[in-house]
Design a protein around this motif. Sequence first.
Motif, short mmCIF file in Angstrom:
data_model
loop_
_atom_site.label_atom_id
_atom_site.label_comp_id
_atom_site.label_asym_id
_atom_site.label_seq_id
_atom_site.Cartn_x
_atom_site.Cartn_y
_atom_site.Cartn_z
N HIS A 159 -7.84 -3.68 -10.19
CA HIS A 159 -8.49 -2.55 -9.55
C HIS A 159 -7.78 -2.18 -8.24
N THR A 160 -8.28 -1.15 -7.58
CA THR A 160 -7.59 -0.61 -6.42
C THR A 160 -8.27 -1.00 -5.12
N MET A 161 -7.45 -1.25 -4.09
CA MET A 161 -7.93 -1.50 -2.74
C MET A 161 -7.60 -0.26 -1.91
N GLY A 192 -2.07 13.48 5.79
CA GLY A 192 -2.07 13.16 7.22
C GLY A 192 -0.88 12.34 7.64
N GLY A 193 -0.87 11.96 8.90
CA GLY A 193 0.28 11.28 9.46
C GLY A 193 0.24 9.77 9.41
N LEU A 194 -0.83 9.19 8.90
CA LEU A 194 -0.93 7.74 8.85
C LEU A 194 -0.18 7.19 7.64
N ASP A 195 0.53 6.10 7.85
CA ASP A 195 1.32 5.49 6.77
C ASP A 195 1.09 3.98 6.80
N VAL A 196 0.13 3.52 6.01
CA VAL A 196 -0.29 2.12 6.04
C VAL A 196 0.72 1.24 5.31
N PHE A 251 0.85 -1.19 0.00
CA PHE A 251 0.00 0.00 0.00
C PHE A 251 0.89 1.24 0.00
N SER A 252 0.39 2.28 -0.64
CA SER A 252 1.07 3.58 -0.63
C SER A 252 0.07 4.64 -0.17
N LYS A 253 0.56 5.81 0.19
CA LYS A 253 -0.34 6.88 0.61
C LYS A 253 -1.28 7.24 -0.53
N TYR A 254 -2.54 7.45 -0.18
CA TYR A 254 -3.53 7.84 -1.18
C TYR A 254 -3.13 9.19 -1.76
N PRO A 255 -3.23 9.37 -3.08
CA PRO A 255 -2.81 10.65 -3.69
C PRO A 255 -3.58 11.83 -3.09
N ARG A 290 -9.78 8.81 2.52
CA ARG A 290 -8.94 7.79 1.89
C ARG A 290 -7.48 8.06 2.25
N ILE A 291 -6.84 7.06 2.87
CA ILE A 291 -5.48 7.28 3.36
C ILE A 291 -4.44 6.41 2.67
N ALA A 292 -4.85 5.30 2.08
CA ALA A 292 -3.88 4.40 1.45
C ALA A 292 -4.54 3.66 0.29
N CYS A 293 -3.70 3.19 -0.62
CA CYS A 293 -4.20 2.53 -1.82
C CYS A 293 -3.19 1.48 -2.28
N GLY A 294 -3.70 0.36 -2.77
CA GLY A 294 -2.83 -0.67 -3.34
C GLY A 294 -3.53 -1.31 -4.52
#
Length: 314
Positions: free
Chosen positions: A292-294, A185-189, A177-181, A303-307
Amino acid sequence: LLLVSLLSTCGASSVSASVTPTQAQSSLEANAFSLYPGYTGDLAVSGNVQVGQDGTGTQVLFFHLEGADPQCTSSADIAGVANACGIHVHAGLSCEDAGGHYYDNASVTEDPWKSVRYTTVDGNGAASDQNVQVVTGWSLADVDGRTMVVHDVTGARVACALLHTGTQGSPLRVEAFSKYPGYTGGLDVVGEMGIQQMDTGAEASQLLAFSLTGADPTCGTANTSGVANACGIHVHQGTDCTDAATVGGHLFAASLDSDPWQAVMYTAPGGVATGVNVEVKTGLTNQEILGHTMVVHDATGARIACGQIVDEMQ
């Protein structure tokens, strides 16, 4: 709500088991219940039971039944009644010879199935639960082909079905997972996910198993009532995690009456979120969600992260 580590679309049970996507092995399924041999009562159980694996010796049950004993309510007085309202894996390989409860008595000293029960919620015998963990000492491969037996309020055996591998299609995964574009914020999944397909056609669903760190630690304690997508983890329509404009909304079959992703939420004590065989009935095959994207959301629904979802075999 389906809380992952979890509240289900079927019930409101929870689990905090640790899991990695390698544990998202093909689950087992019992979906062809028949009357238990010799049973002459009025109950006619139907439905679906799925059995996953957590670790090396724990089975995880997910089930929805119809036609179970309507007397098996939350207020039923069944203290001391052996097997009352039970739903258990038995040792036999056929319903004609189901045998006793299936567990490794060399490593497990007390029958772990004694406390496993269903609770009916209406006069039609509907009963559901999720993430029911049973420490048997056996692996999922050992359980494959065994019998799943349903009991009534007296403990009598009323229905039986064989357990078999229920997955379809190629297994998928989210490798990272990477940070959502645009998220600042400070969350890093960080983490990964395995995805299996269950059933086909209108009944097709995805079975998720994941292990994440850096998720929103307030998920599970924050009041998220009425907050769209709060603490969600969902498949979206887009195929590019670098372009927020194309990620789109939740992906599911147009034939469904409602969005099956709305209820899927995670809890993350200390920022750690785990899910064991989380089933989402999308009406889509794995081939249709491939690429597709998770997306992971925080407690505000942001939305904070995407993979990206890829083929596990690649």
